[in-house]
Design an enzyme around this catalytic site. Structure first.
Site, PDB file in Angstrom:
ATOM      1  CD  GLU A   1      -3.098  -0.878   0.201  1.00 53.36           C
ATOM      2  OE1 GLU A   1      -3.118   0.055  -0.519  1.00 53.36           O
ATOM      3  OE2 GLU A   1      -3.607  -1.962  -0.237  1.00 53.36           O
ATOM      4  CG  LEU A   2       3.326   1.169  -2.567  1.00 50.70           C
ATOM      5  CD1 LEU A   2       4.085   1.030  -3.885  1.00 50.70           C
ATOM      6  CD2 LEU A   2       4.213   1.003  -1.332  1.00 50.70           C
TER       7      LEU A   2
ATOM      8  CB  CYS B   1      -1.998   6.941   1.447  1.00 48.21           C
ATOM      9  SG  CYS B   1      -0.517   6.444   2.288  1.00 48.21           S
TER      10      CYS B   1
END
Length: 475
Positions: free
Chosen positions: A248-249, A282
């Site tokens: 999960e970037l 994010c």
């Protein structure tokens, strides 16, 4: 001054070395954090593997009950847990309490998922010449899961690793972010109280740069789940081999605002999506593409709403935005803003700094190549950009190599569906900001924003193997 310990095989262990943990807002030293060695990580992995041999045999009911007990304990300790977030991450109390509520829901989803891990029957006789076989599938746990988590949602993003792993009978070695170990370590106490067997959860604190190779490449690790930067994610992907991996970037989430949108109804929501937790999210709203016919009105209202936000102590209930995670991040983002200004960008409001804070910043007259637009700022900065046609706006959004969530505001159904089809993102949110997430939905990006999906049901699939069983009835 207290010093934290490692949680290995159900025992708190001291270490020779430690590092100071400083509060992001005040700079005061909160504690000294135990610094694990590679040998500590190896022992933790080996202990988790040994515990897995028995834990995998527990029933779905038993695993669900452990997770339900975690839910009950956390409900009784909500204020205390939110205060941990305020101290170690500078997350304002209101936001911290919201994270604890989400974390509780995540563990509850995991408890429910433990009882719903199913396979399917396979019509073996659909193949020619097969008349006397039955077949079915089942999902089986993998073994040891290495979980590496970030600082920004230290309770809930840990829950997205631990919850589904324990629901299906895996064991976990957890390496929390260096800035937020306290939220992870308190979960060791909570899981112990809830009845999780010793060794099923191992927690090693220390340098990711020093420990991650072992966490990723140890032969007993069967799955790596990581939330963090794209640069680190790429290195993990190169090293992980045939192990399962979820990454999960980052992202630079965008929303399109069409002229049919009632601006007064969305303004507070957009501002909260841009500046919640100082933009260190994010899916923080970073790019706003506004139709040129409403661009000036939108910008005026957005700036006015932004200037209402209070910057201050995370323990003050009136605070909306507090410190960034460390002073080096403040310096980085100050440089990005200065660079954008030199290239013609305008600061409509904000960009006032202390060593530890940046006021919520709205930028206009930006260009696609500027870092504040094309890279992930992870800071309280948003850019407002005009467009002429919906096709143009979609093209602007899709120019980015980061593609986690995207959104569109419109009251025209056909335009909403067009955007849903054409926007390149892991999720498209219609009539809300891309910062929206609930914890049972599939969550994960495309392009450079990730690999695999979280969300409890989807994480369960990523944390199990599918096994086929078939039997010949007559032999």
């Amino acid at each position: 001054m207290k010093q934290t310990k490692l949680w290995i095989n159900g025992v708190w262990e001291t270490t020779e070395k430690s590092t100071e943990l400083k509060a992001p807002y005040t700079g005061e030293v909160l504690t000294k954090v135990a610094k694990a060695t590679i040998a500590d990580v190896e022992r933790a992995i080996e202990g988790a593997h040994e515990t897995f041999q028995s834990f995998k045999k527990t029933t779905a009911y038993e695993r669900a009950e452990i997770l339900y007990k975690v839910v009950a304990i956390m409900r009784n300790r909500k204020q205390e847990l939110a205060e941990i977030l305020a101290k170690e991450a500078a997350k304002p109390l209101t936001a911290g309490l919201a994270e604890i509520d989400r974390t509780i829901a995540t563990y509850q989803f995991a408890a429910e998922a433990a009882k719903q891990v199913t396979g399917e029957t396979i019509p073996m006789d659909a193949a020619p010449g097969v008349t006397d076989r039955i077949g079915y599938t089942k999902r089986i746990p993998l073994g040891v899961v290495s979980a590496i988590t970030p600082f920004n949602f230290p309770f809930n993003l840990i829950a997205h690793k631990l919850g589904p792993a324990f629901a299906v009978g895996n064991t976990v070695v957890l390496k929390p972010a260096s800035q937020t170990p306290l939220s992870a370590l308190v979960m060791a106490h909570i899981f112990k109280e809830a009845g999780l067997p010793d060794g099923a959860l191992q927690i090693v604190t220390g340098s990711g740069g020093e420990l991650s190779d072992t966490l990723v490449t140890h032969p007993l690790v069967k799955k790596v789940t990581f939330t963090g930067s794209g640069a680190v994610g790429l290195k993990i992907k190169e090293k992980v081999g045939l192990r399962k991996v979820t990454l999960e970037l980052g992202s630079n989430a965008a929303v399109i605002v069409e002229p049919s949108t009632p601006l007064e109804k969305i303004m507070a929501r957009c501002v909260s999506g841009a500046f919640g937790f100082a933009g260190q999210v994010c899916i923080s709203l970073q790019r706003i593409y506004v139709h040129q016919s409403i661009y000036h009105e939108f910008t005026k209202l957005f700036v006015e709403e932004t200037e209402k936000l209070a910057v201050g102590d995370p323990l003050d209930k009136k605070t909306d935005v507090s410190a960034m995670i460390n002073p080096s991040e403040v310096e980085r983002i100050k440089n990005w803003i200065d660079e954008a200004k030199q290239q013609g960008a305008i600061v409509a409001t904000g960009a006032k700094f202390t060593d530890r804070t940046c006021t919520p910043t709205v930028m206009t007259n930006v260009k696609a190549h500027m870092k504040v637009v094309c890279e992930e700022t992870f800071a309280p900065i948003v850019s407002i950009i005009p467009y002429n046609t919906l096709d143009e706006a979609i093209e602007y959004v899709n120019e980015s190599e980061l593609a986690l969530n995207a959104g569109i505001y419109t009251n025209v159904l056909t335009d909403a569906m067009k955007a849903a089809d054409l926007l390149e993102a892991g999720a498209v949110v219609i009539n809300d900001i891309p910062t929206f997430r609930v914890d049972n939905m599939p969550y994960g990006g495309v392009k450079m924003s990730g690999y695999g999906k979280e969300g409890i049901k989807y994480a369960v699939e990523e944390m199990t193997d599918l096994k086929l069983i078939t039997m010949k009835l007559n032999y």
